[in-house]
Scaffold this active site. Structure first.
Site, PDB file in Angstrom:
ATOM      1  N   LYS A   1       3.504  -1.007 -14.833  1.00  0.00           N
ATOM      2  CA  LYS A   1       2.278  -1.760 -14.507  1.00  0.00           C
ATOM      3  C   LYS A   1       1.552  -2.200 -15.787  1.00  0.00           C
ATOM      4  O   LYS A   1       1.015  -3.309 -15.853  1.00  0.00           O
ATOM      5  CB  LYS A   1       1.351  -0.920 -13.633  1.00  0.00           C
ATOM      6  CG  LYS A   1       1.899  -0.650 -12.233  1.00  0.00           C
ATOM      7  CD  LYS A   1       1.991  -1.915 -11.426  1.00  0.00           C
ATOM      8  CE  LYS A   1       2.339  -1.683  -9.974  1.00  0.00           C
ATOM      9  NZ  LYS A   1       2.550  -2.936  -9.232  1.00  0.00           N
TER      10      LYS A   1
ATOM     11  N   CYS B   1      -3.486   3.940 -11.649  1.00  0.00           N
ATOM     12  CA  CYS B   1      -2.731   4.955 -12.398  1.00  0.00           C
ATOM     13  C   CYS B   1      -2.388   4.496 -13.813  1.00  0.00           C
ATOM     14  O   CYS B   1      -1.794   5.260 -14.569  1.00  0.00           O
ATOM     15  CB  CYS B   1      -1.473   5.357 -11.654  1.00  0.00           C
ATOM     16  SG  CYS B   1      -0.267   4.068 -11.689  1.00  0.00           S
TER      17      CYS B   1
ATOM     18  N   HIS C   1       1.648   7.743   0.498  1.00  0.00           N
ATOM     19  CA  HIS C   1       0.407   8.175  -0.152  1.00  0.00           C
ATOM     20  C   HIS C   1      -0.329   9.169   0.757  1.00  0.00           C
ATOM     21  O   HIS C   1       0.002   9.317   1.936  1.00  0.00           O
ATOM     22  CB  HIS C   1      -0.484   6.970  -0.429  1.00  0.00           C
ATOM     23  CG  HIS C   1       0.056   6.070  -1.488  1.00  0.00           C
ATOM     24  ND1 HIS C   1       0.612   4.835  -1.206  1.00  0.00           N
ATOM     25  CD2 HIS C   1       0.153   6.210  -2.834  1.00  0.00           C
ATOM     26  CE1 HIS C   1       1.009   4.271  -2.327  1.00  0.00           C
ATOM     27  NE2 HIS C   1       0.749   5.072  -3.324  1.00  0.00           N
TER      28      HIS C   1
HETATM   29  N1  LIG Z   1      -0.635   1.264  -1.700  1.00  0.00           N
HETATM   30  C1  LIG Z   1      -1.492   1.600  -2.635  1.00  0.00           C
HETATM   31  O1  LIG Z   1      -2.223   2.608  -2.502  1.00  0.00           O
HETATM   32  C2  LIG Z   1      -1.616   0.774  -3.875  1.00  0.00           C
HETATM   33  C3  LIG Z   1      -0.816  -0.329  -4.116  1.00  0.00           C
HETATM   34  N2  LIG Z   1      -0.978  -1.048  -5.282  1.00  0.00           N
HETATM   35  C4  LIG Z   1      -0.122  -2.204  -5.579  1.00  0.00           C
HETATM   36  O2  LIG Z   1      -0.204  -3.183  -4.553  1.00  0.00           O
HETATM   37  C5  LIG Z   1       1.053  -3.852  -4.440  1.00  0.00           C
HETATM   38  C6  LIG Z   1       1.537  -3.806  -2.992  1.00  0.00           C
HETATM   39  O3  LIG Z   1       1.645  -2.453  -2.579  1.00  0.00           O
HETATM   40  P1  LIG Z   1       1.837  -2.063  -1.036  1.00  0.00           P
HETATM   41  O4  LIG Z   1       1.591  -3.252  -0.194  1.00  0.00           O
HETATM   42  O5  LIG Z   1       1.074  -0.815  -0.823  1.00  0.00           O
HETATM   43  O6  LIG Z   1       3.374  -1.693  -0.996  1.00  0.00           O
HETATM   44  P2  LIG Z   1       4.420  -1.837   0.230  1.00  0.00           P
HETATM   45  O7  LIG Z   1       5.485  -0.839  -0.069  1.00  0.00           O
HETATM   46  O8  LIG Z   1       3.708  -1.776   1.515  1.00  0.00           O
HETATM   47  O9  LIG Z   1       4.990  -3.307   0.043  1.00  0.00           O
HETATM   48  C7  LIG Z   1       5.760  -3.643  -1.082  1.00  0.00           C
HETATM   49  C8  LIG Z   1       6.521  -4.904  -0.798  1.00  0.00           C
HETATM   50  O10 LIG Z   1       7.344  -5.175  -1.942  1.00  0.00           O
HETATM   51  C9  LIG Z   1       8.553  -5.713  -1.482  1.00  0.00           C
HETATM   52  N3  LIG Z   1       9.639  -5.321  -2.404  1.00  0.00           N
HETATM   53  C10 LIG Z   1       9.881  -4.095  -2.923  1.00  0.00           C
HETATM   54  N4  LIG Z   1      11.009  -4.148  -3.674  1.00  0.00           N
HETATM   55  C11 LIG Z   1      11.476  -5.433  -3.601  1.00  0.00           C
HETATM   56  C12 LIG Z   1      12.598  -6.093  -4.131  1.00  0.00           C
HETATM   57  N5  LIG Z   1      13.479  -5.466  -4.924  1.00  0.00           N
HETATM   58  N6  LIG Z   1      12.763  -7.399  -3.847  1.00  0.00           N
HETATM   59  C13 LIG Z   1      11.877  -8.047  -3.037  1.00  0.00           C
HETATM   60  N7  LIG Z   1      10.793  -7.490  -2.512  1.00  0.00           N
HETATM   61  C14 LIG Z   1      10.595  -6.170  -2.788  1.00  0.00           C
HETATM   62  C15 LIG Z   1       8.826  -5.136  -0.099  1.00  0.00           C
HETATM   63  O11 LIG Z   1       9.487  -6.125   0.640  1.00  0.00           O
HETATM   64  P3  LIG Z   1      10.272  -5.881   2.068  1.00  0.00           P
HETATM   65  O12 LIG Z   1       9.214  -5.366   2.997  1.00  0.00           O
HETATM   66  O13 LIG Z   1      10.759  -7.215   2.439  1.00  0.00           O
HETATM   67  O14 LIG Z   1      11.317  -4.857   1.783  1.00  0.00           O
HETATM   68  C16 LIG Z   1       7.432  -4.818   0.417  1.00  0.00           C
HETATM   69  O15 LIG Z   1       7.007  -5.749   1.366  1.00  0.00           O
HETATM   70  C17 LIG Z   1       1.997  -3.187  -5.423  1.00  0.00           C
HETATM   71  O16 LIG Z   1       2.032  -3.920  -6.612  1.00  0.00           O
HETATM   72  C18 LIG Z   1       1.353  -1.858  -5.662  1.00  0.00           C
HETATM   73  O17 LIG Z   1       1.699  -1.348  -6.919  1.00  0.00           O
HETATM   74  C19 LIG Z   1      -1.932  -0.721  -6.200  1.00  0.00           C
HETATM   75  C20 LIG Z   1      -2.749   0.362  -6.003  1.00  0.00           C
HETATM   76  C21 LIG Z   1      -2.658   1.203  -4.848  1.00  0.00           C
HETATM   77  C1  LIG Z   2      -1.980   4.746  -5.559  1.00  0.00           C
HETATM   78  C2  LIG Z   2      -1.472   5.799  -6.496  1.00  0.00           C
HETATM   79  O1  LIG Z   2      -0.710   6.752  -5.764  1.00  0.00           O
HETATM   80  C3  LIG Z   2      -0.100   7.827  -6.489  1.00  0.00           C
HETATM   81  O2  LIG Z   2      -1.008   8.637  -7.119  1.00  0.00           O
HETATM   82  P1  LIG Z   2      -1.993   9.597  -6.368  1.00  0.00           P
HETATM   83  O3  LIG Z   2      -3.356   9.042  -6.432  1.00  0.00           O
HETATM   84  O4  LIG Z   2      -1.841  10.970  -6.918  1.00  0.00           O
HETATM   85  O5  LIG Z   2      -1.545   9.436  -4.860  1.00  0.00           O
HETATM   86  P2  LIG Z   2      -1.177  10.235  -3.567  1.00  0.00           P
HETATM   87  O6  LIG Z   2      -1.816   9.470  -2.503  1.00  0.00           O
HETATM   88  O7  LIG Z   2       0.274  10.480  -3.416  1.00  0.00           O
HETATM   89  O8  LIG Z   2      -1.862  11.699  -3.744  1.00  0.00           O
HETATM   90  C4  LIG Z   2      -3.232  11.878  -3.890  1.00  0.00           C
HETATM   91  C5  LIG Z   2      -3.588  13.340  -3.879  1.00  0.00           C
HETATM   92  O9  LIG Z   2      -3.431  13.812  -2.531  1.00  0.00           O
HETATM   93  C6  LIG Z   2      -2.695  15.021  -2.531  1.00  0.00           C
HETATM   94  N1  LIG Z   2      -2.017  15.182  -1.222  1.00  0.00           N
HETATM   95  C7  LIG Z   2      -2.319  16.133  -0.307  1.00  0.00           C
HETATM   96  N2  LIG Z   2      -1.485  16.065   0.732  1.00  0.00           N
HETATM   97  C8  LIG Z   2      -0.666  14.987   0.472  1.00  0.00           C
HETATM   98  C9  LIG Z   2       0.400  14.424   1.220  1.00  0.00           C
HETATM   99  O10 LIG Z   2       0.784  14.868   2.287  1.00  0.00           O
HETATM  100  N3  LIG Z   2       1.004  13.325   0.665  1.00  0.00           N
HETATM  101  C10 LIG Z   2       0.608  12.809  -0.544  1.00  0.00           C
HETATM  102  N4  LIG Z   2       1.244  11.709  -1.023  1.00  0.00           N
HETATM  103  N5  LIG Z   2      -0.387  13.362  -1.273  1.00  0.00           N
HETATM  104  C11 LIG Z   2      -1.015  14.440  -0.763  1.00  0.00           C
HETATM  105  C12 LIG Z   2      -1.776  14.876  -3.721  1.00  0.00           C
HETATM  106  O11 LIG Z   2      -1.269  16.127  -4.139  1.00  0.00           O
HETATM  107  C13 LIG Z   2      -2.715  14.234  -4.740  1.00  0.00           C
HETATM  108  O12 LIG Z   2      -3.520  15.216  -5.348  1.00  0.00           O
HETATM  109  C14 LIG Z   2       0.796   7.339  -7.520  1.00  0.00           C
HETATM  110  O13 LIG Z   2       1.908   6.924  -6.885  1.00  0.00           O
HETATM  111  C15 LIG Z   2       0.193   6.229  -8.362  1.00  0.00           C
HETATM  112  O14 LIG Z   2       1.229   5.594  -8.939  1.00  0.00           O
HETATM  113  C16 LIG Z   2      -0.678   5.260  -7.622  1.00  0.00           C
HETATM  114  O15 LIG Z   2      -0.810   4.111  -7.971  1.00  0.00           O
END
Ligand SMILES: NC(=O)C1=CN([C@@H]2O[C@H](COP(=O)(O)OP(=O)(O)OC[C@H]3O[C@@H](n4cnc5c(N)ncnc54)[C@H](OP(=O)(O)O)[C@@H]3O)[C@@H](O)[C@H]2O)C=CC1
Ligand SMILES: C[C@H]1O[C@H](OP(=O)(O)OP(=O)(O)OC[C@H]2O[C@@H](n3cnc4c(=O)[nH]c(N)nc43)[C@H](O)[C@@H]2O)[C@@H](O)[C@@H](O)C1=O
Length: 314
Positions: free
Chosen positions: A141, A110, A180
C-alpha cells in the site's frame, strides 16, 4: 467527472467497489467498465494492458486488492505483497499510458507505524516500524501511494491516494478465519445464538482499539474527493472515533441478541494497539461521516441475514 464519463471501478464486486458503484449510480453516472477477477486477472500485465487499450476509461477507482483480516494478512504474506503490488502497478501504469484523467488509489490505515502517536496524521507515514502481521500488505500500500506521487511528479498525472480506516458493510467477507473483526463477530455471535452455545470466543485480549466506517459512507467520501481533491500525498478517511474490541464485541452481542458469555483467545494476535485516524484534512476538504456504528452494524447484520445461506456453504 461528467455523468457520461467512462469510469472503471476495479474490484466492483467487493465491499468497497460495489459501494462506490452504488454511489455513482445514485449520482447519475451510467458509463461503467467493470471486470470480475475471473474475467481479468489484474496481476497479469499483458491482460491489463490489453484491457486499458480496448476500454480507454476516463476515470479509475482502484478498489481491487487482496484483502483480509489480521490472520489472513499474517498467513498469506507472499500473496498480500505480490498480488497487491502487481494489481496496483499494472493499473497505475496502464492508466498513465492510456491517458486516464484521474485515478483514486485506496490504501489502508495499516500503512502507519505500529506505535505512531494517536490520532494518526498523514505526516506519520514512514516514521517508524510497521506492525508485523500486516507488514507485506502495508508495504504494498505504501508503494501504491508512492507510485501515485511519482507519476504525478514525473508525468503530471492527477492520481490521488486515500487511506480508509477499518471498514464494514454490504458485501463484506464473513469467512470465519480470513475476515476482519466486525464481519467475523457478526457471524460468530449469530451462529452461537442459533446454536444456543454457552460462549463466544474472540481473538486476542480485547484491549486493542479500532475505528470503523460504514462502506457506503466511505464510498461517499471517495466520490467527494474524486470530485474535489487533487493533491499529492494521502488523505485519511474515517470517523475520528474508536472503540475497544471488547466493547465492540459487547455491542455486536447486544444487536444480535446473544445471551451467553464472551471468552478471549490470547493465542491470536492483537495487532496494532490502536489505529485512530486524524480526519482534520478530510474535514477541511468538506466531508464528514454520517452512519453511526450501531446503525451500521444493524445494516450489516441485515445484509448478513439476507445472504446467510451462501455463507453456510463456505
Ligand atoms: N475492508 C476493509 O476493512 C478495508 C479495505 N481497504 C481497501 O479497500 C479496497 C477494497 O477492499 P474490500 O472491498 O474490502 O475488499 P473485497 O475483498 O471485498 O474486494 C476486493 C475486490 O478485488 C478484486 N480482486 C482481488 N484480486 C484480484 C485480481 N487478482 N484480479 C482482479 N480483481 C481482483 C476482487 O474481485 P472478484 O470479486 O471479481 O474476485 C474483489 O471484488 C482495497 O484496496 C482494500 O485494501 C482499506 C481499508 C480497510
Ligand atoms: C483493515 C485492516 O485489517 C487488518 O488489521 P486489523 O485492524 O488488526 O484488523 P482485524 O479486523 O482483523 O482485527 C482487529 C482486531 O480485532 C481482533 N479480533 C477479535 N476477534 C476477531 C476475529 O474473530 N476476527 C478478526 N479478524 N479479528 C478479531 C483482532 O485480534 C485485532 O486485535 C489488517 O489486515 C490490515 O491490513 C488492515 O488494513
Amino acid at each position: 467527472m461528467d455523468k457520461s464519463s467512462k469510469i472503471y471501478i476495479a474490484g466492483h464486486r467487493g465491499m468497497v467497489g460495489s459501494a462506490i458503484q452504488r454511489k455513482l449510480e445514485k449520482e447519475g453516472f451510467t458509463n461503467f467498465v467493470t471486470r470480475s477477477s475471473s474475467a481479468l486477472d489484474l496481476r497479469d500485465q499483458k491482460a491489463v494492458a490489453d484491457f486499458f487499450e480496448q476500454e480507454k476509461p476516463d476515470y479509475v477507482f482502484l478498489a481491487a486488492a487482496k484483502v483480509g483480516g489480521i490472520v489472513a494478512n499474517n498467513v498469506y504474506r507472499a500473496e498480500f505483497l505480490y498480488d497487491n503490488l502487481q494489481i496496483q502497478n499494472n493499473i497505475i501504469h496502464q492508466s498513465y499510458l492510456n491517458d486516464v484523467k484521474k485515478l483514486m488509489f485506496l490504501g489502508s490505515s495499516c500503512i502507519y507505524p505500529k506505535l505512531a502517536p494517536q490520532p494518526l496524521k498523514e505526516d506519520y507515514l514512514l516514521t517508524g516500524l510497521l506492525e508485523e502481521t500486516n507488514e507485506p500488505y502495508a508495504v504494498a500500500k505504501i508503494a501504491g501511494i508512492k507510485m501515485c506521487d511519482a507519476y504525478r511528479a514525473q508525468y503530471g498525472c492527477n492520481y490521488i491516494s486515500v487511506m480508509p480506516t477499518n471498514l464494514y458493510g454490504f458485501n463484506d467477507n464473513y469467512h470465519p478465519q480470513n475476515s476482519h473483526v466486525l464481519p467475523a463477530l457478526i457471524r460468530r455471535f449469530h451462529e452461537a445464538k442459533e446454536q444456543e452455545a454457552p460462549s463466544v470466543t474472540i481473538w486476542g485480549t480485547g484491549s486493542p482499539k479500532r475505528e470503523f466506517l460504514f462502506a457506503d459512507d466511505l464510498a461517499e467520501a471517495c466520490y467527494y474527493l474524486m470530485e474535489n481533491y487533487n493533491e499529492p500525498g494521502l488523505v485519511n478517511i474515517g470517523t475520528g472515533e474508536d472503540i475497544s474490541i471488547k466493547d465492540l464485541a459487547l455491542l455486536v452481542k447486544k444487536i444480535i441478541g446473544y445471551e451467553g458469555e464472551i471468552t478471549f483467545d490470547v493465542s491470536k494476535p492483537d495487532g496494532t494497539p490502536r489505529k485512530l485516524m486524524d480526519v482534520t484534512k478530510l474535514s477541511e476538504a468538506g466531508w464528514k461521516y454520517h452512519t453511526g456504528l450501531e446503525d451500521g452494524i444493524k445494516f450489516a447484520y441485515q445484509d448478513f441475514l439476507s445472504k446467510e445461506g451462501e455463507f453456510a456453504q463456505r
